[in-house]
Design a protein around this motif. Sequence first.
Motif, PDB file in Angstrom:
ATOM      1  N   LEU A  57       1.004  -1.076   0.138  1.00 28.46           N
ATOM      2  CA  LEU A  57       0.304  -0.192   0.563  1.00 28.46           C
ATOM      3  C   LEU A  57       0.766   1.424   0.461  1.00 28.46           C
ATOM      4  O   LEU A  57       0.205   2.007  -0.660  1.00 28.46           O
ATOM      5  CB  LEU A  57      -1.208   0.512   1.175  1.00 28.46           C
ATOM      6  N   ILE A  58       2.133   0.872   0.873  1.00 30.39           N
ATOM      7  CA  ILE A  58       2.621   2.273   0.963  1.00 30.39           C
ATOM      8  C   ILE A  58       3.170   2.603  -0.430  1.00 30.39           C
ATOM      9  O   ILE A  58       3.570   4.063  -1.058  1.00 30.39           O
ATOM     10  CB  ILE A  58       3.903   2.245   2.244  1.00 30.39           C
ATOM     11  N   GLU A  59       3.831   1.317  -1.429  1.00 33.22           N
ATOM     12  CA  GLU A  59       4.277   1.625  -2.317  1.00 33.22           C
ATOM     13  C   GLU A  59       3.680   2.240  -3.079  1.00 33.22           C
ATOM     14  O   GLU A  59       3.985   2.992  -3.669  1.00 33.22           O
ATOM     15  CB  GLU A  59       4.796   0.146  -2.869  1.00 33.22           C
ATOM     16  N   ALA A  60       2.123   1.878  -3.018  1.00 29.73           N
ATOM     17  CA  ALA A  60       1.189   2.790  -4.261  1.00 29.73           C
ATOM     18  C   ALA A  60       1.229   3.909  -4.314  1.00 29.73           C
ATOM     19  O   ALA A  60       1.046   4.609  -4.934  1.00 29.73           O
ATOM     20  CB  ALA A  60       0.098   1.578  -4.417  1.00 29.73           C
ATOM     21  N   ALA A 100      -3.007   4.207   4.867  1.00 31.15           N
ATOM     22  CA  ALA A 100      -3.595   2.668   4.146  1.00 31.15           C
ATOM     23  C   ALA A 100      -4.266   2.160   5.360  1.00 31.15           C
ATOM     24  O   ALA A 100      -5.470   1.367   5.426  1.00 31.15           O
ATOM     25  CB  ALA A 100      -2.065   1.683   4.042  1.00 31.15           C
ATOM     26  N   ASN A 101      -3.467   2.455   7.319  1.00 32.18           N
ATOM     27  CA  ASN A 101      -4.450   1.765   8.273  1.00 32.18           C
ATOM     28  C   ASN A 101      -5.788   1.692   8.454  1.00 32.18           C
ATOM     29  O   ASN A 101      -6.541   0.600   8.320  1.00 32.18           O
ATOM     30  CB  ASN A 101      -3.522   1.464   9.227  1.00 32.18           C
ATOM     31  N   ILE A 102      -6.240   2.772   7.612  1.00 29.22           N
ATOM     32  CA  ILE A 102      -7.486   3.393   7.855  1.00 29.22           C
ATOM     33  C   ILE A 102      -8.773   2.883   6.861  1.00 29.22           C
ATOM     34  O   ILE A 102      -9.509   2.133   7.033  1.00 29.22           O
ATOM     35  CB  ILE A 102      -8.125   5.140   7.759  1.00 29.22           C
ATOM     36  N   LEU A 103      -8.181   2.512   5.660  1.00 29.16           N
ATOM     37  CA  LEU A 103      -8.972   1.790   4.978  1.00 29.16           C
ATOM     38  C   LEU A 103      -8.497   0.807   4.480  1.00 29.16           C
ATOM     39  O   LEU A 103      -9.776   0.064   4.686  1.00 29.16           O
ATOM     40  CB  LEU A 103      -8.096   2.296   2.793  1.00 29.16           C
ATOM     41  N   MET A 104      -7.612  -0.288   5.650  1.00 25.26           N
ATOM     42  CA  MET A 104      -7.470  -1.420   5.609  1.00 25.26           C
ATOM     43  C   MET A 104      -8.950  -2.145   6.423  1.00 25.26           C
ATOM     44  O   MET A 104      -9.252  -3.310   6.588  1.00 25.26           O
ATOM     45  CB  MET A 104      -6.119  -2.136   5.786  1.00 25.26           C
ATOM     46  N   GLU A 105      -8.898  -0.819   7.868  1.00 21.95           N
ATOM     47  CA  GLU A 105      -9.686  -1.801   8.882  1.00 21.95           C
ATOM     48  C   GLU A 105     -11.068  -1.523   8.337  1.00 21.95           C
ATOM     49  O   GLU A 105     -11.987  -2.052   8.872  1.00 21.95           O
ATOM     50  CB  GLU A 105      -9.378   0.036  10.028  1.00 21.95           C
ATOM     51  N   ARG A 106     -11.309  -0.386   6.855  1.00 21.75           N
ATOM     52  CA  ARG A 106     -12.843  -0.232   6.806  1.00 21.75           C
ATOM     53  C   ARG A 106     -13.067  -1.501   5.913  1.00 21.75           C
ATOM     54  O   ARG A 106     -13.936  -1.495   5.364  1.00 21.75           O
ATOM     55  CB  ARG A 106     -12.649   0.925   6.341  1.00 21.75           C
ATOM     56  N   GLY A 162      -7.694  -2.578  -1.660  1.00 20.06           N
ATOM     57  CA  GLY A 162      -7.839  -1.514  -1.018  1.00 20.06           C
ATOM     58  C   GLY A 162      -6.923  -1.155  -1.802  1.00 20.06           C
ATOM     59  O   GLY A 162      -6.450   0.453  -1.869  1.00 20.06           O
ATOM     60  N   LEU A 163      -5.548  -1.552  -2.496  1.00 15.80           N
ATOM     61  CA  LEU A 163      -4.719  -1.739  -3.635  1.00 15.80           C
ATOM     62  C   LEU A 163      -5.479  -0.457  -4.215  1.00 15.80           C
ATOM     63  O   LEU A 163      -5.221   0.842  -5.058  1.00 15.80           O
ATOM     64  CB  LEU A 163      -3.764  -2.313  -4.035  1.00 15.80           C
ATOM     65  N   GLY A 164      -6.433  -0.293  -5.080  1.00 13.97           N
ATOM     66  CA  GLY A 164      -7.256  -0.030  -5.770  1.00 13.97           C
ATOM     67  C   GLY A 164      -8.303   1.207  -5.568  1.00 13.97           C
ATOM     68  O   GLY A 164      -8.280   2.701  -5.824  1.00 13.97           O
ATOM     69  N   LEU A 165      -8.216   1.173  -4.422  1.00 14.77           N
ATOM     70  CA  LEU A 165      -9.401   2.137  -3.177  1.00 14.77           C
ATOM     71  C   LEU A 165      -7.916   3.498  -3.135  1.00 14.77           C
ATOM     72  O   LEU A 165      -8.286   4.967  -3.041  1.00 14.77           O
ATOM     73  CB  LEU A 165      -9.991   2.022  -2.748  1.00 14.77           C
TER      74      LEU A 165
END
Lengths: 341, 337
Positions: free
Chosen positions: B116-119, B136-142, B168-171
């Motif tokens: 995610l960080i790389e993206a 990334a953390n906030i998004l993946m939590e959701r 997640g990578l897409g969002l």
Amino acid sequence: MSETSTLNNSGDYLVEVNNLTKWFPVQKSIIDQVFTKERDYVRAVDGVSFKIRRGGVLGLAGESGSGKTTIGRVTIGLEKKTKGEVFFDGINLSELSEEELRKMRRRMQVIFQDPLASLNPRMSLGSAIVQGLKIHYPELKEQHRDMVLEMMERVGLTPARFYINKFPQQISGGQRQRVVIARALITKPDLILADEPIAMADVSVRALLLDLMIQLKKEFNLTYIFITHDLATAKYICDDIAILYLGKIAEIGNLKEVYSLPLHPYTQALMAAVPVPDPHKRRTQSMPAGEIPNPIHPPSGCRFHPRCPFAKDICSQEEPILRELLPEHQVACHIAENFMK
Amino acid sequence: MNEKQVLMQVKDLSVTYETRLGPVSAVDGITFDIYRGEILGLVGESGCGKSTMGKALMRMIQPPGWISKGQLIFEGEDIMTYDRNKMRDFRGRKVSMIFQDPMTSLNPVQRVDQHLIEAIQVHEPKTIIEKALERANILMERLGIQKERMSNYPHQLSGGMRQRVMIGLGLVLNANLIIADEATTSLDVIVEAKLVDQLKEIRDEFGVTLLVITHNIALVAELCDRVAVMYAGHIVELGPIEEIFDNPLHPYTKGLLLSVPNIKLDEREELFKMAGEPPNLTHPPFGCRFHPRCPKATAICEEKEPEFREVTPGRFVKCWLVKDYQVKEMKKAEVIK
């Protein structure tokens, strides 16, 4: 040609499986092997019993890792069982010698999911189909070619003379599965183990293959074990259905009975999860939490209890046994009575 | 979805592959719009060109294939005119893709958070790691991936979780359009059902547009707002999901819908058996490509390719047999309802 007679004392059932168990040992590193005595096992199938009526179709359904494929393979002896008994036409298969078992294989044939992987790319369709005849009916050598042509016509590879010298990569996926079906039927078997036979085919081809399998069953008096992950497809071919979860039967019975009143919470979830091709009937139920647990250390008590929305204390402590709550309908759930109308 | 805003316009798109047997048009002159915030299903059997179409929308067709014709207009700009750098930024920031097998899309020696960080950093190089990680953390939590899971490697996750990482990578870059190419196909039904719920949720929450490419017609009925049915490189029918399922106009759509198994016991007991198999695109049938399998084919079907036309507002069909009077009848029937 088949020497199966209905006079056999095994009665209505062609296959009877008692307490079938298959554990696969887990690979361990050398260090672990030295320092720990106990071996770990993947309990792929853990005490499964069922019977299949002569001429019937038993569906084995479940998610990946439920043990459905292993049950099929162990039942017809493709894989050695850990425990349990399999009776085929009244004969206990574990009492047979290798030689006798090989002869018995003529009566039990298999259709796998991927026809391209099941066919040798360097063998013509005709020579692939004739193999079974060469092994089991060597005395009929002169008639082999005619028998192959006749069977090819029967499964819809027409004109057979056009296809007999073709190779698997020259025909379509649906036709390849027809070749596999022809190869299975050529030895005049009694039992066909069909492991996801139409999962690879396209929708329009699936219906044709399913219909072919139903027609052939009637014509050749076959009995099927139909392994599938697709409960909707099972409806069109199976008489009985066994819903498997983590190597055990959660629910088994007449398909219509089970589908009209699923008594196990897992069956209920599985059936609700299947998408319905009708945008007016979209699913509203939410799905059970979690995913299928590790089969090396399955949960205590009922294996579904960590995910079951109705789980009580007893569910984590005591393992439920299969009970016949309704005629032709067994379920392994402590609280199944709650779901009866 | 009252007012329909066009997000992407596909105009007369063709994708050609060079093969030993000559050029093959896997996608042959397709025109359609994708609306903002909708879930559009693209269904068809194998070899109909649906995956090629998905890739073409991101200009990701690899040689020996190329986009031989057409325009791709995204938010008013023709992305066919973009250069390499602009295209690179477009992928990921505007459109992203989820594939069938997440294991081959994720890097096996990279942790989830690193992905995610790389993206984020590739597209927004000024973002510091801590900020990126927080996002990334906030998004993946959701998406239902706990913080502890962020330091896992892909093989430690279940199939459903991997697919959520892909979403997640897409969002994470706030893409407007997510193309899901058979994203649920290798999953078990229960996991698939959960992913379907999740896709609906992210549409509602993030307002993204989803293009769902699949062979699973029941899944489309469960998930999509509109559906496009593809056959042999063409879209043969396109329209709102309920209208297509209630009243399919193209003979192929009709046959296809009747051959889908339905788990409900009270539904029809037998599946419709469509004759033949999809054609080989090296030598597609002349005229309407469905005519050799069509039970109602007439002389004109063999001679001339029908136009893809709008028969009622929002409903398109590519068939000679759909006459205007039929459509009128259909409308009348609706009024009576």
